[in-house]
Design a protein around this motif. Structure first.
Motif, PDB file in Angstrom:
ATOM      1  N   GLU A   1       0.824  -1.201  -0.133  1.00 49.23           N
ATOM      2  CA  GLU A   1       0.112   0.057   0.031  1.00 49.23           C
ATOM      3  C   GLU A   1       0.894   1.323   0.080  1.00 49.23           C
ATOM      4  O   GLU A   1       0.433   2.077  -0.511  1.00 49.23           O
TER       5      GLU A   1
ATOM      6  N   HIS B   1       2.421   1.890  -3.699  1.00 48.46           N
ATOM      7  CA  HIS B   1       1.329   1.997  -4.546  1.00 48.46           C
ATOM      8  C   HIS B   1       1.111   3.821  -4.139  1.00 48.46           C
ATOM      9  O   HIS B   1       0.781   4.450  -5.115  1.00 48.46           O
TER      10      HIS B   1
ATOM     11  N   PRO C   1       4.634   4.666  -7.053  1.00 45.16           N
ATOM     12  CA  PRO C   1       3.988   3.992  -8.045  1.00 45.16           C
ATOM     13  C   PRO C   1       4.910   3.620  -9.095  1.00 45.16           C
ATOM     14  O   PRO C   1       5.694   4.580  -9.699  1.00 45.16           O
TER      15      PRO C   1
ATOM     16  N   GLU D   1       3.759  -7.174  -8.600  1.00 47.39           N
ATOM     17  CA  GLU D   1       3.919  -5.749  -8.484  1.00 47.39           C
ATOM     18  C   GLU D   1       5.374  -5.041  -9.079  1.00 47.39           C
ATOM     19  O   GLU D   1       5.351  -3.881  -9.120  1.00 47.39           O
TER      20      GLU D   1
ATOM     21  N   ALA E   1      -6.086   2.050  -0.886  1.00 44.68           N
ATOM     22  CA  ALA E   1      -6.036   2.097  -2.353  1.00 44.68           C
ATOM     23  C   ALA E   1      -5.324   1.005  -3.392  1.00 44.68           C
ATOM     24  O   ALA E   1      -6.438   0.516  -4.202  1.00 44.68           O
ATOM     25  N   TRP E   2      -4.490   0.450  -3.093  1.00 45.91           N
ATOM     26  CA  TRP E   2      -4.082  -0.778  -3.760  1.00 45.91           C
ATOM     27  C   TRP E   2      -4.975  -1.853  -3.778  1.00 45.91           C
ATOM     28  O   TRP E   2      -5.361  -2.437  -4.735  1.00 45.91           O
ATOM     29  N   THR E   3      -5.413  -2.090  -2.374  1.00 37.07           N
ATOM     30  CA  THR E   3      -6.398  -3.178  -2.263  1.00 37.07           C
ATOM     31  C   THR E   3      -7.646  -3.130  -3.113  1.00 37.07           C
ATOM     32  O   THR E   3      -8.227  -4.106  -3.665  1.00 37.07           O
ATOM     33  N   ARG E   4      -8.228  -1.832  -3.069  1.00 35.13           N
ATOM     34  CA  ARG E   4      -9.241  -1.600  -3.869  1.00 35.13           C
ATOM     35  C   ARG E   4      -9.193  -1.913  -5.257  1.00 35.13           C
ATOM     36  O   ARG E   4     -10.289  -2.131  -6.074  1.00 35.13           O
ATOM     37  N   THR E   5      -7.985  -1.204  -5.813  1.00 38.38           N
ATOM     38  CA  THR E   5      -7.640  -1.349  -7.122  1.00 38.38           C
ATOM     39  C   THR E   5      -7.487  -2.676  -7.862  1.00 38.38           C
ATOM     40  O   THR E   5      -7.947  -3.169  -8.757  1.00 38.38           O
ATOM     41  N   ARG E   6      -6.990  -3.390  -6.799  1.00 36.28           N
ATOM     42  CA  ARG E   6      -6.513  -4.746  -7.441  1.00 36.28           C
ATOM     43  C   ARG E   6      -7.740  -5.930  -7.131  1.00 36.28           C
ATOM     44  O   ARG E   6      -7.812  -6.860  -7.655  1.00 36.28           O
TER      45      ARG E   6
ATOM     46  N   ARG F   1     -12.231  -8.107   0.522  1.00 35.44           N
ATOM     47  CA  ARG F   1     -12.602  -7.354  -0.880  1.00 35.44           C
ATOM     48  C   ARG F   1     -12.818  -8.303  -2.179  1.00 35.44           C
ATOM     49  O   ARG F   1     -13.704  -7.984  -2.884  1.00 35.44           O
TER      50      ARG F   1
ATOM     51  N   GLY G   1      -9.198 -11.154 -10.097  1.00 34.27           N
ATOM     52  CA  GLY G   1      -8.726  -9.724 -10.482  1.00 34.27           C
ATOM     53  C   GLY G   1      -7.401  -9.774 -10.971  1.00 34.27           C
ATOM     54  O   GLY G   1      -6.723 -10.771 -11.234  1.00 34.27           O
TER      55      GLY G   1
END
Length: 395
Positions: free
Chosen positions: A27, A30, A34, A64, A200-205, A283, A391
């Motif tokens: 996280e 990210h 990034p 990543e 944010a990384w968790t929600r994106t991936r 998630r 995902g």
């Protein structure tokens, strides 16, 4: 290194000892770097559950574009010396060090070697709250569930190293300290930069998850750390599960197998041993519309990881009567603070179960089915029903 990693720039070295720490390093990368790869050193514990989650998280880190170095840091009496010796060159060259547990004696030893001017502390659960407070007050670094007890012989021997680590984690003219956290900070040390971990990384991936109609429970290691009485904890889980219709219990990686078997037999809950940190499990889904928890890290992190969904996180306070006689005097106040500072959660008061289970005879519980009855308690499962990754992060 993967082309996705881009230009590594100033060399960054990260040390992690748990899956949650590794997640929070991802996280941080990210949010702050990034596309920039770092070297991630896993100081592997001996616990099989933790090692398994760390293996899976290491795969995600490689996806990543990060380099992962796995160290059998506890693989025998000579392992610490071999590990520290092998890492000394990397430590001296690193310009930035990211770490997850400033209370760790391993990490404190490594801090005595590094020349890095930039140090970043990422969350290691609710312990981060205590670390920040101790740093602000200039106190020695002691885990919250041990505070108030007398230092043991090993504490006395290690005291100079711990004091040196605390000095290195104190900002100065030539040293920049950052704390990257999703935890609330009542006291912020002077000169320390604090940035928010929003997952944010968790929600994106991952996700958004499929949400079921029922409720899920999140386990805690408060029994294993000697804070909460085993029998009281089983009674509280039974009461909560019955009141809210919970069917699954996501075990903490440190919960003992014996306790989990007794809990499954006494409550009828399906025990799930997650293969990844709960934030990622929730998630990707499926996850219950209500998630029940005792005071722990997830009451702060799950609302962030599940932002934009309809999942409600409810937290049950710890009744002082549940504490063991050996619990730290600091325990009740700290646990209450964990709950009281959580945002976007529903607070539940501890209540006595309507029909308390008997741990010595689990069949005589509110679930009348006997062990031989096919409608009896749910099975003990090693992984969640949807074990595969979903995902872009799937490997």
């Amino acid at each position: 290194m993967s082309p996705r990693a881009g230009n590594a720039g100033p060399h960054t070295l990260a040390f992690v000892e748990s899956p949650v720490q590794l997640l929070n390093v991802l996280e941080w990368a990210h949010a702050h770097a990034p596309g920039v790869g770092l070297t991630l050193v896993v100081l592997s514990p001996v616990d099989p559950m933790t090692r398994g989650q760390l293996r899976r998280m290491s795969d995600l880190a490689r996806d990543e574009g990060h380099q992962v170095r796995w160290e059998e840091a506890r693989g025998g009496p000579l392992a610490p010396f071999q590990t520290i010796g092998g890492l000394s060159g990397l430590l001296r060259r690193a310009r930035r060090v990211v770490l997850g547990d400033p209370f760790s004696r391993y990490v404190q030893l490594l801090l005595t070697i590094t020349r890095a001017r930039d140090l970043v502390v990422v969350d290691d659960g609710t312990a981060t709250m205590e670390f920040v407070g101790q740093l602000a007050r200039g106190e020695r670094l002691v885990r919250w569930h041990r505070k108030g007890g007398r230092p043991g012989p090993r504490d006395v021997v290690f005291a100079p190293v711990s004091a040196s680590a605390r000095r290195r984690l104190t900002p100065g003219e030539r040293r920049h300290i950052e704390i990257f956290s999703s935890m609330p900070m009542e006291e912020t040390p002077a000169g320390v930069a604090v940035s928010a971990n929003t997952f944010a990384w968790t929600r994106t991936r991952f996700g958004p998850p499929r949400i079921t109609k029922g409720a899920d429970m999140v386990g805690t290691s408060l029994v294993e750390t000697g804070v909460v009485d085993d029998g009281r904890y089983l009674e509280a889980v039974h009461s909560l599960a019955k009141a809210h219709g919970a069917t699954r219990y996501f075990a903490h990686r440190r919960e003992s197998t014996d306790k989990l078997h007794r809990l499954a037999a006494a409550t009828g809950l399906e025990i799930v041993r997650p293969e990844l940190p709960l934030e990622l499990i929730a998630r990707r889904g499926p996850i219950g519309r209500t998630v029940l928890s005792f005071p722990s890290t997830v009451v702060h992190t799950l609302p962030l990881a599940l932002a934009g969904t309809e999942v409600r996180v409810a937290v049950c306070d710890i009744d002082p009567a549940w504490l063991t006689e050996n619990a730290s005097p600091r325990a009740q106040g700290f646990l209450s603070g964990v709950t009281g500072t959580a945002r976007d959660v529903h607070r539940l008061s501890p209540t006595a179960p309507t029909a308390a289970p008997n741990p010595a005879n689990p069949a005589n519980t509110a679930n009348p089915a006997s062990p031989s009855d096919p409608t009896g308690p749910a099975p003990f499962s090693a992984t969640p029903p949807s074990a595969g990754l979903v995902g872009p992060a799937a490997s």
